[in-house]
Every structure is written in C-alpha cells, then in structure tokens.
Design a protein around this motif. Structure first.
Motif, PDB file in Angstrom:
ATOM      1  N   PHE A 187      23.023 -30.390   9.927  1.00  0.00           N
ATOM      2  CA  PHE A 187      21.683 -30.174   9.363  1.00  0.00           C
ATOM      3  C   PHE A 187      21.867 -30.066   7.850  1.00  0.00           C
ATOM      4  O   PHE A 187      22.617 -29.194   7.377  1.00  0.00           O
ATOM      5  N   SER A 188      21.157 -30.920   7.125  1.00  0.00           N
ATOM      6  CA  SER A 188      21.508 -31.146   5.724  1.00  0.00           C
ATOM      7  C   SER A 188      20.275 -31.442   4.888  1.00  0.00           C
ATOM      8  O   SER A 188      19.214 -31.792   5.419  1.00  0.00           O
ATOM      9  N   PHE A 189      20.410 -31.290   3.579  1.00  0.00           N
ATOM     10  CA  PHE A 189      19.408 -31.782   2.632  1.00  0.00           C
ATOM     11  C   PHE A 189      20.169 -32.169   1.378  1.00  0.00           C
ATOM     12  O   PHE A 189      21.124 -31.471   0.996  1.00  0.00           O
ATOM     13  N   TRP A 190      19.727 -33.234   0.718  1.00  0.00           N
ATOM     14  CA  TRP A 190      20.538 -33.760  -0.393  1.00  0.00           C
ATOM     15  C   TRP A 190      20.864 -32.694  -1.430  1.00  0.00           C
ATOM     16  O   TRP A 190      21.959 -32.617  -1.948  1.00  0.00           O
ATOM     17  N   ARG A 191      19.880 -31.809  -1.734  1.00  0.00           N
ATOM     18  CA  ARG A 191      20.056 -30.903  -2.870  1.00  0.00           C
ATOM     19  C   ARG A 191      20.828 -29.633  -2.506  1.00  0.00           C
ATOM     20  O   ARG A 191      21.222 -28.870  -3.380  1.00  0.00           O
ATOM     21  N   SER A 192      21.024 -29.405  -1.216  1.00  0.00           N
ATOM     22  CA  SER A 192      21.635 -28.141  -0.793  1.00  0.00           C
ATOM     23  C   SER A 192      23.101 -28.035  -1.239  1.00  0.00           C
ATOM     24  O   SER A 192      23.959 -28.830  -0.822  1.00  0.00           O
ATOM     25  N   LEU A 226      14.114 -29.108   2.104  1.00  0.00           N
ATOM     26  CA  LEU A 226      13.926 -27.768   1.522  1.00  0.00           C
ATOM     27  C   LEU A 226      12.765 -27.741   0.540  1.00  0.00           C
ATOM     28  O   LEU A 226      12.141 -26.698   0.344  1.00  0.00           O
ATOM     29  N   ILE A 227      12.490 -28.886  -0.094  1.00  0.00           N
ATOM     30  CA  ILE A 227      11.388 -28.916  -1.071  1.00  0.00           C
ATOM     31  C   ILE A 227      10.053 -28.765  -0.335  1.00  0.00           C
ATOM     32  O   ILE A 227       9.127 -28.117  -0.816  1.00  0.00           O
ATOM     33  N   GLN A 228       9.995 -29.311   0.890  1.00  0.00           N
ATOM     34  CA  GLN A 228       8.768 -29.171   1.699  1.00  0.00           C
ATOM     35  C   GLN A 228       8.770 -27.888   2.543  1.00  0.00           C
ATOM     36  O   GLN A 228       7.862 -27.679   3.335  1.00  0.00           O
ATOM     37  N   GLY A 229       9.798 -27.074   2.439  1.00  0.00           N
ATOM     38  CA  GLY A 229       9.839 -25.812   3.184  1.00  0.00           C
ATOM     39  C   GLY A 229      10.130 -25.981   4.674  1.00  0.00           C
ATOM     40  O   GLY A 229       9.865 -25.078   5.483  1.00  0.00           O
ATOM     41  N   HIS A 271      28.554 -35.571  -3.172  1.00  0.00           N
ATOM     42  CA  HIS A 271      27.701 -34.983  -4.220  1.00  0.00           C
ATOM     43  C   HIS A 271      26.219 -35.079  -3.850  1.00  0.00           C
ATOM     44  O   HIS A 271      25.774 -36.099  -3.299  1.00  0.00           O
ATOM     45  N   PRO A 272      25.456 -34.042  -4.156  1.00  0.00           N
ATOM     46  CA  PRO A 272      24.020 -34.061  -3.827  1.00  0.00           C
ATOM     47  C   PRO A 272      23.318 -35.344  -4.261  1.00  0.00           C
ATOM     48  O   PRO A 272      22.516 -35.901  -3.497  1.00  0.00           O
ATOM     49  N   LEU A 273      23.631 -35.829  -5.460  1.00  0.00           N
ATOM     50  CA  LEU A 273      22.885 -36.995  -5.970  1.00  0.00           C
ATOM     51  C   LEU A 273      23.314 -38.300  -5.305  1.00  0.00           C
ATOM     52  O   LEU A 273      22.709 -39.341  -5.541  1.00  0.00           O
ATOM     53  N   GLN A 274      24.328 -38.251  -4.447  1.00  0.00           N
ATOM     54  CA  GLN A 274      24.759 -39.441  -3.690  1.00  0.00           C
ATOM     55  C   GLN A 274      24.154 -39.473  -2.286  1.00  0.00           C
ATOM     56  O   GLN A 274      24.466 -40.357  -1.498  1.00  0.00           O
ATOM     57  N   GLN A 275      23.317 -38.499  -1.958  1.00  0.00           N
ATOM     58  CA  GLN A 275      22.798 -38.408  -0.587  1.00  0.00           C
ATOM     59  C   GLN A 275      21.475 -39.142  -0.457  1.00  0.00           C
ATOM     60  O   GLN A 275      20.731 -39.278  -1.439  1.00  0.00           O
ATOM     61  N   PRO A 276      21.154 -39.628   0.752  1.00  0.00           N
ATOM     62  CA  PRO A 276      19.866 -40.284   0.947  1.00  0.00           C
ATOM     63  C   PRO A 276      18.727 -39.361   0.542  1.00  0.00           C
ATOM     64  O   PRO A 276      18.767 -38.158   0.815  1.00  0.00           O
ATOM     65  N   GLY A 277      17.760 -39.927  -0.151  1.00  0.00           N
ATOM     66  CA  GLY A 277      16.583 -39.143  -0.560  1.00  0.00           C
ATOM     67  C   GLY A 277      16.736 -38.506  -1.926  1.00  0.00           C
ATOM     68  O   GLY A 277      15.753 -37.991  -2.490  1.00  0.00           O
TER      69      GLY A 277
END
Ligand SMILES: N[C@@H](CCC(=O)N[C@@H](CS)C(=O)NCC(=O)O)C(=O)O
Length: 216
Positions: free
Chosen positions: A4-9, A34-37, A205-211
C-alpha cells in the motif's frame, strides 16, 4: 506481496528502497492517495488503523505496518544484502540513526499533523511550513553531529548500505519537499548525494513513482 503506497509518502519510499535493494518486486501496488485523504477511508482503516502508509501484506498476511518494522521483516526474510551491521553496537547505532528520522522527526511533518495545525490551531501555510522546516533542521542538526563520527564511512555506518542510509534518503527527499537547505549539513549532504546515485534508491524516489509530478 501487496504494498500500500503513495508516490509522496516518505515512509513508503523507505520500504521501496529496501525492496529494491533485496530485489523483491511486489505483485501489487495499491495506491492510497494521501492528498485526497484516502488513508482515512474505511477500506484502508481496516488495513492499517493508524491510517498511515505504508502497509505490506506478504502472502496470506497478517498486514505489516510501520516502515522500520516492515524493513526489518524484509531483512530477516531476505537476508542478502543485510541492512544491519553484524555487531550489536553497530546495530544500535544504525537503528538509532534510523529512529531519529522515522520516530523523532518524520511524524511531526506528516499530513495528519499539518492538517491538525491548520484546522484546529488555524495556522496558515507559512506558519505550517515554518513548523515543518524547524523539525527538519532539528533532525538534520542531530544527524550531522552523529555522522561526523569516525564510524561513518562512505555511507552512514562504514561503507555498506544500512537501514540508516534508507532513512537518510527519506530525510533528504523530505528536505527537498519542504525547501530545507541541506548545505549547512555537509556530511548528511555528501551521503545523501552518494545514495541518490544508487539505482535501488533512485528508482524508489517519490518523484519516480506513478502519479508523481515532474517536481514537488
Ligand atoms: N512511523 C510511520 C509513519 C507512517 C506515516 O505517517 N506515513 C505518512 C506518509 S509518509 C502517512 O501515511 N500519513 C497519513 C496522514 O498523516 O494522514 C512509518 O514509518 O511507517
């Protein structure tokens, strides 16, 4: 394996680095925005009652939570390359550096804290940024002092990648997100620049993730 993941986490970034170092490719990446809660939706609350990323399910479970616990699980189940030194004192130092990031610093700047400062204490964006930058600099100051020890080598602890380096990389990414200059922390900056060149770190790296946006 499900992550369970999010690009910015930043906590998920730590787990992604460990997975890459150990050449483990999860079967499924489940995006929790996470941006959408979305971490507060009932579906994810049932996975991780703390409503925080990451969580990992390996096979038929149970759900693993807390990035450092997940990374130590991966290290125990996939021992090569090891992420902790062979000696007890070395392990204590590496875990100490890791906890300084993951337990003392990072929890102060996560969305739930920033949102509470905004909604409960009515802090505007400038004040919230000041808060985050303050806690970043406090951690960087402590890390820099520790990293000036002779136990530091090419990386945080000698010349082998450890759990401490994974946490330093996440602190460096966080510093960029919150516009904290790392130049006053030269050993930290040297090590984090060195880590950024390693494929397992770069791909995670966060900036390499989808989205992810092109820059954050
Ligand atoms: N100590 C936890 C931190 C978990 C955490 O706070 N994750 C953040 C993203 S890096 C999160 O999901 N926050 C959701 C929120 O604050 O609402 C770990 O290392 O896994």
């Amino acid at each position: 394996m499900k992550l369970f993941s999010f690009w910015r986490s930043l906590a998920t970034y730590r787990v992604r680095i460990a997975l890459n170092l150990k050449n483990i490719v999860p079967d499924e990446i489940i995006d929790v925005n996470l941006i959408q809660g979305k971490q507060r939706d009932a579906a994810y609350r049932a996975v991780n009652p703390m409503m925080a990323l990451p969580a990992l399910i390996d096979g038929d479970g149970p759900v693993l939570f807390e990035s450092l616990a997940i990374i130590e699980y991966l290290d125990e189940t996939h021992p090569n390359p090891p992420l902790l030194p062979a000696d007890a004192r070395g392990r204590a130092r590496v875990r100490g550096l890791a906890l300084l990031v993951a337990a003392d610093s990072h929890p102060l700047i996560v969305p739930r804290v920033r949102e509470y400062l905004e909604h409960e204490f009515k802090l505007d964006e400038a004040a919230r940024t000041k808060w985050c930058q303050h806690w970043h600099r406090a951690a960087l100051t402590a890390l820099e002092t520790h990293l000036q020890s002779p136990e530091t080598g090419r990386y945080c602890h000698g010349d082998k990648i450890t759990l401490a380096d994974i946490c330093v990389a996440s602190q460096a990414a966080g510093a960029k997100f919150f516009n904290v200059d790392t130049a006053p922390f030269p050993t930290f900056a040297r090590i984090s620049n060195e880590l950024a060149k390693i494929d397992a770190f770069a791909r995670a790296h966060p900036l390499q993730q989808p989205g992810a946006p092109a820059a954050a």
